[in-house]
Design a protein around this motif. Sequence first.
Motif, PDB file in Angstrom:
ATOM      1  N   ASN A  60     -12.416  72.698  24.379  1.00  0.00           N
ATOM      2  CA  ASN A  60     -13.860  72.655  24.604  1.00  0.00           C
ATOM      3  C   ASN A  60     -14.566  73.322  23.421  1.00  0.00           C
ATOM      4  OD1 ASN A  60     -14.238  71.779  27.677  1.00  0.00           O
ATOM      5  ND2 ASN A  60     -12.488  73.169  27.564  1.00  0.00           N
ATOM      6  N   LEU A  63     -18.151  75.465  23.062  1.00  0.00           N
ATOM      7  CA  LEU A  63     -18.697  75.757  24.387  1.00  0.00           C
ATOM      8  C   LEU A  63     -18.287  77.149  24.845  1.00  0.00           C
ATOM      9  CD1 LEU A  63     -18.114  72.373  26.288  1.00  0.00           C
ATOM     10  CD2 LEU A  63     -20.094  73.099  24.935  1.00  0.00           C
ATOM     11  N   GLU A  67     -20.108  77.101  30.036  1.00  0.00           N
ATOM     12  CA  GLU A  67     -20.291  75.674  29.758  1.00  0.00           C
ATOM     13  C   GLU A  67     -19.025  74.855  29.982  1.00  0.00           C
ATOM     14  OE1 GLU A  67     -23.751  75.993  26.317  1.00  0.00           O
ATOM     15  OE2 GLU A  67     -21.648  76.338  25.771  1.00  0.00           O
ATOM     16  N   TRP A  68     -17.864  75.510  30.058  1.00  0.00           N
ATOM     17  CA  TRP A  68     -16.612  74.780  30.279  1.00  0.00           C
ATOM     18  C   TRP A  68     -16.648  73.965  31.579  1.00  0.00           C
ATOM     19  CZ3 TRP A  68     -12.568  79.259  29.298  1.00  0.00           C
ATOM     20  CH2 TRP A  68     -12.505  79.524  27.917  1.00  0.00           C
ATOM     21  N   PRO A  70     -19.187  72.794  33.777  1.00  0.00           N
ATOM     22  CA  PRO A  70     -19.972  71.557  33.865  1.00  0.00           C
ATOM     23  C   PRO A  70     -19.460  70.471  32.925  1.00  0.00           C
ATOM     24  CG  PRO A  70     -21.402  73.474  33.723  1.00  0.00           C
ATOM     25  CD  PRO A  70     -20.021  73.953  33.431  1.00  0.00           C
ATOM     26  N   ALA A  71     -18.923  70.870  31.750  1.00  0.00           N
ATOM     27  CA  ALA A  71     -18.450  69.885  30.784  1.00  0.00           C
ATOM     28  C   ALA A  71     -17.248  69.106  31.312  1.00  0.00           C
ATOM     29  CB  ALA A  71     -18.091  70.572  29.466  1.00  0.00           C
ATOM     30  N   GLN A  72     -16.381  69.749  32.067  1.00  0.00           N
ATOM     31  CA  GLN A  72     -15.150  69.110  32.521  1.00  0.00           C
ATOM     32  C   GLN A  72     -15.199  68.651  33.982  1.00  0.00           C
ATOM     33  OE1 GLN A  72     -12.852  68.230  30.506  1.00  0.00           O
ATOM     34  NE2 GLN A  72     -13.615  69.358  28.733  1.00  0.00           N
ATOM     35  N   ARG A  75     -21.751  67.950  36.540  1.00  0.00           N
ATOM     36  CA  ARG A  75     -22.862  68.832  36.890  1.00  0.00           C
ATOM     37  C   ARG A  75     -22.808  69.286  38.342  1.00  0.00           C
ATOM     38  NH1 ARG A  75     -28.827  66.430  36.330  1.00  0.00           N
ATOM     39  NH2 ARG A  75     -27.977  65.112  38.014  1.00  0.00           N
ATOM     40  N   THR A  79     -21.380  73.069  37.776  1.00  0.00           N
ATOM     41  CA  THR A  79     -22.499  74.025  37.689  1.00  0.00           C
ATOM     42  C   THR A  79     -22.458  75.084  38.791  1.00  0.00           C
ATOM     43  OG1 THR A  79     -23.891  72.373  36.589  1.00  0.00           O
ATOM     44  CG2 THR A  79     -25.007  74.257  37.603  1.00  0.00           C
ATOM     45  N   THR A 355      -8.800  69.334  32.281  1.00  0.00           N
ATOM     46  CA  THR A 355      -9.128  69.022  30.881  1.00  0.00           C
ATOM     47  C   THR A 355      -8.007  68.232  30.230  1.00  0.00           C
ATOM     48  OG1 THR A 355     -10.369  71.111  30.775  1.00  0.00           O
ATOM     49  CG2 THR A 355      -9.873  70.022  28.693  1.00  0.00           C
TER      50      THR A 355
END
Length: 364
Positions: A60, A63, A67-68, A70-72, A75, A79, A355
């Motif tokens: 990631n 990030l 932020e890890w 929500p990115a993977q 949302r 989140t 991931t």
Amino acid sequence: MDFKISGYQLFAMTFIFQLGTTIIYGFGGLAGHDAWIGSLSALLPGLCIISVFTALRRMNPGLTLIEWFPAQLGRWIGTPIAFLYPILYLYLTGRIIADIRDMVSTTILPGTPLIVITGVFAFIVAYCCYGGIELVARMGELILPVVVLMFLTETVLLVGSGVLHLHHVQPVLDKGWEPIWKVVYPGGITQTYGETITLAMFWPDVKNQGKITRITMFATLLSGLIITSFDFLAVLVYGDLYSRFLYPLYTLLSVISVGNFIENLQMFGVLYFFATALLKSVLNMLTALQGIQQLTKAKDYRIMIIPATIVVLVLGLTMSGNIAEHVYLHHIKFLVPYIWMPMVIVLPIVLLLVTWIRTALRKP
């Protein structure tokens, strides 16, 4: 952000953060005079846990910890999970304020109102937060040599005092590996090593991204060996009595006596505790504040410093009624198994698996 963390600053912050409150409270007391074996045994799984964090960083890039997720995970799932971390770090900052409250009030300032002790410490934490990660990084540069010098000086003075007795560590493993395992899991791998996930919030700000893993691993290895060495010294002095002391480092400094001249050095233990606890508190607070900022898209986290400081101050004053409740009930019975284990061990491992799967599916 214009400021970039240097390799030495990252090493200093990681090393001091991992020592934190661990040494002053002791590590591995459940194993009695084999406490040093428990500390050493926790190092390898600790390094494995941190390798999970550094693997997530590589997968990631750019990030932060917050932020890890929500990115993977998306949302709607990621989140809400990410929001748990700022709450956790506000709570952990409050715990350290309670640590300061208990130690200072029972050692050097027994008559001082608790609101004064906690209020002064909380004010300093808030002030450091206004300076941001740049101030913390520079503070780490200053504290690191002091911590290392203190360790070397204490070792020399203990040897000179003639209080080290090799027979106190014998017989080795007379109760088997069960007490050692209780030291390693779950407290050993979460308290010092699992907490290191905090630094992931600041890894994107490191100048040389390619060295983060090496620096973090080396700092972890060194901090683990220092913790083991402190335990070994304490066992050499006290034997099985080591597990009965709430503040073994503070007590250990009290036995130093060289020529009836160099003695009563407990104040240095309090100063050490204050310095490492301060850096850890500021990193925890910054992680909480910047995490909320990133999740809410706020322009500046500094507007939240005063409200957050009030929250952690109230937590520090009210979360426990006495030291026993604070350490044994809240920490060992509640915090470690029900909060730290899922949030610093289970969730990162699950996130890494997700991931990996997503990365594999994206490959042609």
